[in-house]
Write a protein that holds these residues in place. Structure first.
Motif, PDB file in Angstrom:
ATOM      1  N   VAL A 149       7.105  12.475  -6.116  1.00 19.20           N
ATOM      2  CA  VAL A 149       6.865  11.487  -7.167  1.00 19.20           C
ATOM      3  C   VAL A 149       5.347  11.400  -7.359  1.00 19.20           C
ATOM      4  O   VAL A 149       4.618  11.083  -6.417  1.00 19.20           O
ATOM      5  N   VAL A 150       4.887  11.727  -8.553  1.00 15.83           N
ATOM      6  CA  VAL A 150       3.446  11.694  -8.824  1.00 15.83           C
ATOM      7  C   VAL A 150       3.026  10.272  -9.182  1.00 15.83           C
ATOM      8  O   VAL A 150       3.620   9.644 -10.063  1.00 15.83           O
ATOM      9  N   VAL A 151       2.023   9.757  -8.482  1.00 15.76           N
ATOM     10  CA  VAL A 151       1.521   8.411  -8.783  1.00 15.76           C
ATOM     11  C   VAL A 151       0.147   8.513  -9.454  1.00 15.76           C
ATOM     12  O   VAL A 151      -0.637   9.406  -9.157  1.00 15.76           O
ATOM     13  N   GLU A 152      -0.087   7.597 -10.374  1.00 13.97           N
ATOM     14  CA  GLU A 152      -1.393   7.489 -11.032  1.00 13.97           C
ATOM     15  C   GLU A 152      -2.247   6.500 -10.249  1.00 13.97           C
ATOM     16  O   GLU A 152      -1.729   5.709  -9.449  1.00 13.97           O
ATOM     17  N   ASN A 153      -3.558   6.544 -10.517  1.00 23.58           N
ATOM     18  CA  ASN A 153      -4.457   5.582  -9.893  1.00 23.58           C
ATOM     19  C   ASN A 153      -3.999   4.160 -10.237  1.00 23.58           C
ATOM     20  O   ASN A 153      -3.654   3.883 -11.378  1.00 23.58           O
ATOM     21  N   ASP A 154      -3.955   3.285  -9.248  1.00 22.50           N
ATOM     22  CA  ASP A 154      -3.587   1.879  -9.437  1.00 22.50           C
ATOM     23  C   ASP A 154      -2.074   1.626  -9.490  1.00 22.50           C
ATOM     24  O   ASP A 154      -1.643   0.491  -9.661  1.00 22.50           O
ATOM     25  N   ASP A 155      -1.271   2.670  -9.378  1.00 22.13           N
ATOM     26  CA  ASP A 155       0.195   2.484  -9.355  1.00 22.13           C
ATOM     27  C   ASP A 155       0.624   1.762  -8.082  1.00 22.13           C
ATOM     28  O   ASP A 155      -0.010   1.912  -7.021  1.00 22.13           O
TER      29      ASP A 155
ATOM     30  N   ASN B 202       9.302  -7.507  -0.335  1.00 18.56           N
ATOM     31  CA  ASN B 202       8.077  -8.314  -0.323  1.00 18.56           C
ATOM     32  C   ASN B 202       6.793  -7.496  -0.243  1.00 18.56           C
ATOM     33  O   ASN B 202       5.714  -8.064  -0.146  1.00 18.56           O
ATOM     34  N   LEU B 203       6.913  -6.191  -0.229  1.00 17.81           N
ATOM     35  CA  LEU B 203       5.737  -5.390   0.095  1.00 17.81           C
ATOM     36  C   LEU B 203       5.522  -4.240  -0.887  1.00 17.81           C
ATOM     37  O   LEU B 203       6.424  -3.437  -1.144  1.00 17.81           O
ATOM     38  N   LEU B 204       4.271  -4.188  -1.412  1.00 21.35           N
ATOM     39  CA  LEU B 204       3.897  -3.089  -2.300  1.00 21.35           C
ATOM     40  C   LEU B 204       2.798  -2.265  -1.649  1.00 21.35           C
ATOM     41  O   LEU B 204       1.981  -2.787  -0.893  1.00 21.35           O
ATOM     42  N   ALA B 205       2.766  -0.979  -1.977  1.00 24.49           N
ATOM     43  CA  ALA B 205       1.634  -0.134  -1.609  1.00 24.49           C
ATOM     44  C   ALA B 205       0.950   0.267  -2.903  1.00 24.49           C
ATOM     45  O   ALA B 205       1.586   0.851  -3.784  1.00 24.49           O
ATOM     46  N   LYS B 206      -0.341  -0.068  -3.016  1.00 23.19           N
ATOM     47  CA  LYS B 206      -1.083   0.293  -4.230  1.00 23.19           C
ATOM     48  C   LYS B 206      -1.879   1.567  -3.991  1.00 23.19           C
ATOM     49  O   LYS B 206      -2.584   1.691  -2.983  1.00 23.19           O
ATOM     50  N   ALA B 207      -1.750   2.512  -4.928  1.00 23.80           N
ATOM     51  CA  ALA B 207      -2.456   3.793  -4.809  1.00 23.80           C
ATOM     52  C   ALA B 207      -3.833   3.681  -5.448  1.00 23.80           C
ATOM     53  O   ALA B 207      -3.944   3.396  -6.638  1.00 23.80           O
TER      54      ALA B 207
ATOM     55  N   ILE C 177      14.805  11.770   0.557  1.00 25.63           N
ATOM     56  CA  ILE C 177      13.511  11.114   0.716  1.00 25.63           C
ATOM     57  C   ILE C 177      12.584  11.411  -0.474  1.00 25.63           C
ATOM     58  O   ILE C 177      12.669  12.469  -1.081  1.00 25.63           O
ATOM     59  N   LYS C 178      11.731  10.442  -0.815  1.00 32.02           N
ATOM     60  CA  LYS C 178      10.766  10.625  -1.908  1.00 32.02           C
ATOM     61  C   LYS C 178       9.361  10.740  -1.312  1.00 32.02           C
ATOM     62  O   LYS C 178       9.025  10.066  -0.334  1.00 32.02           O
ATOM     63  N   ILE C 179       8.559  11.586  -1.923  1.00 28.94           N
ATOM     64  CA  ILE C 179       7.195  11.829  -1.438  1.00 28.94           C
ATOM     65  C   ILE C 179       6.202  11.450  -2.530  1.00 28.94           C
ATOM     66  O   ILE C 179       6.230  12.023  -3.621  1.00 28.94           O
ATOM     67  N   TYR C 180       5.338  10.496  -2.216  1.00 31.47           N
ATOM     68  CA  TYR C 180       4.392   9.974  -3.218  1.00 31.47           C
ATOM     69  C   TYR C 180       3.000  10.565  -3.006  1.00 31.47           C
ATOM     70  O   TYR C 180       2.412  10.449  -1.928  1.00 31.47           O
ATOM     71  N   THR C 181       2.508  11.222  -4.058  1.00 32.29           N
ATOM     72  CA  THR C 181       1.166  11.805  -4.031  1.00 32.29           C
ATOM     73  C   THR C 181       0.673  11.853  -5.475  1.00 32.29           C
ATOM     74  O   THR C 181       1.370  11.397  -6.376  1.00 32.29           O
ATOM     75  N   ASN C 182      -0.530  12.390  -5.722  1.00 31.71           N
ATOM     76  CA  ASN C 182      -0.960  12.525  -7.116  1.00 31.71           C
ATOM     77  C   ASN C 182      -0.680  13.942  -7.607  1.00 31.71           C
ATOM     78  O   ASN C 182      -0.107  14.765  -6.893  1.00 31.71           O
ATOM     79  N   GLU C 183      -1.078  14.236  -8.835  1.00 32.30           N
ATOM     80  CA  GLU C 183      -0.747  15.537  -9.430  1.00 32.30           C
ATOM     81  C   GLU C 183      -1.387  16.690  -8.644  1.00 32.30           C
ATOM     82  O   GLU C 183      -0.763  17.721  -8.429  1.00 32.30           O
TER      83      GLU C 183
ATOM     84  N   VAL D 260      -3.322   0.698  -0.365  1.00 34.69           N
ATOM     85  CA  VAL D 260      -3.544  -0.700  -0.015  1.00 34.69           C
ATOM     86  C   VAL D 260      -2.186  -1.361   0.174  1.00 34.69           C
ATOM     87  O   VAL D 260      -1.383  -1.429  -0.764  1.00 34.69           O
ATOM     88  N   VAL D 261      -1.921  -1.801   1.393  1.00 34.29           N
ATOM     89  CA  VAL D 261      -0.645  -2.455   1.706  1.00 34.29           C
ATOM     90  C   VAL D 261      -0.980  -3.811   2.320  1.00 34.29           C
ATOM     91  O   VAL D 261      -1.309  -3.895   3.509  1.00 34.29           O
ATOM     92  N   GLY D 262      -0.934  -4.855   1.504  1.00 32.96           N
ATOM     93  CA  GLY D 262      -1.289  -6.184   2.003  1.00 32.96           C
ATOM     94  C   GLY D 262      -2.675  -6.182   2.609  1.00 32.96           C
ATOM     95  O   GLY D 262      -3.666  -5.847   1.952  1.00 32.96           O
ATOM     96  N   GLU D 263      -2.744  -6.504   3.892  1.00 34.99           N
ATOM     97  CA  GLU D 263      -4.034  -6.624   4.582  1.00 34.99           C
ATOM     98  C   GLU D 263      -4.470  -5.307   5.233  1.00 34.99           C
ATOM     99  O   GLU D 263      -5.367  -5.297   6.080  1.00 34.99           O
ATOM    100  N   ILE D 264      -3.801  -4.228   4.838  1.00 34.28           N
ATOM    101  CA  ILE D 264      -4.055  -2.945   5.492  1.00 34.28           C
ATOM    102  C   ILE D 264      -4.492  -1.896   4.489  1.00 34.28           C
ATOM    103  O   ILE D 264      -4.030  -1.879   3.352  1.00 34.28           O
ATOM    104  N   LEU D 265      -5.399  -1.009   4.941  1.00 31.25           N
ATOM    105  CA  LEU D 265      -5.805   0.152   4.143  1.00 31.25           C
ATOM    106  C   LEU D 265      -5.492   1.420   4.914  1.00 31.25           C
ATOM    107  O   LEU D 265      -5.930   1.567   6.057  1.00 31.25           O
ATOM    108  N   PHE D 266      -4.763   2.318   4.292  1.00 33.35           N
ATOM    109  CA  PHE D 266      -4.582   3.650   4.868  1.00 33.35           C
ATOM    110  C   PHE D 266      -5.537   4.582   4.141  1.00 33.35           C
ATOM    111  O   PHE D 266      -5.334   4.892   2.969  1.00 33.35           O
TER     112      PHE D 266
END
Ligand SMILES: [Zn+2]
Length: 180
Positions: free
Chosen positions: A97-103, A110-115, A61-67, A129-135
């Motif tokens: 997996v470290v994500v940058e702002n806007d990644d 069909n689905l992206l999650a924007k950080a 499994i991969k874990i997405y967060t920032n630095e 941001v996932v389509g019409e949803i905000l976490f």
């Protein structure tokens, strides 16, 4: 887009699932292990404590967060678990997996999650941001003032993040980090 959720025992933090992506794992629940990635709204203990259990079940499994979140996952003081006498350190740092702002993180064909970085509650805070949803995690919990008095909290940043979230929330549904 179907979202399932589970309210955790610890501080009623909420774990969400869309397809094969899990947000903020805590307790084990239906479908907990049917995922291949984890996205963190931030790395406070009550939003991450299911990670080691999940990695036992799904070692790849991969874990997405920032630095900053990466550092918190590896430090029981920073993620606050030490103060609850349940010291938590991520068992396999290679999974991060470290994500940058806007990644963008691809959830499926069909689905992206924007950080979107939304610091203030904590520097690791990301609104996804996932389509019409905000976490929104703990950056925005409707009806509750954002907590900024924990280590790394910043009131001014929280105000700016709230403005940003408010814009993002236009025509989107908010899924916050806790049940109130
Ligand atoms: Zn928090």
């Amino acid at each position: 887009m179907k979202v399932s959720s589970h309210i955790n025992d610890l501080f009623t933090s909420i774990c969400y699932r869309i397809g094969y992506a899990l947000f903020d794992p805590g307790d084990e629940w239906d479908g907990f292990k049917e995922v291949d990635k984890v996205l963190l709204t931030h790395a406070h203990f009550d939003h991450i404590y299911g990670l080691n259990k999940l990695m036992e079940l799904k070692p790849d499994i991969k874990i997405y967060t920032n630095e900053y979140g990466r550092k918190m996952l590896l430090n029981a003081k920073m993620n606050l678990s030490l103060y609850y006498e349940m010291p938590f350190v991520l068992s396999n740092p290679v999974s991060i997996v470290v994500v940058e702002n806007d990644d963008d993180v691809r959830l499926d064909d069909n689905l992206l999650a924007k950080a979107i970085y939304t610091p203030g509650h904590n520097p690791s805070c990301i609104t996804w941001v996932v389509g019409e949803i905000l976490f929104t995690g703990d950056s925005y919990i409707p009806g509750i003032k954002t907590v900024t008095n924990l280590p790394g909290g910043n009131k001014k940043q929280a105000e700016e993040s709230l403005k940003l979230i408010d814009e993002l929330a236009t025509n989107r549904q908010v899924y916050p980090g806790h049940k109130i």
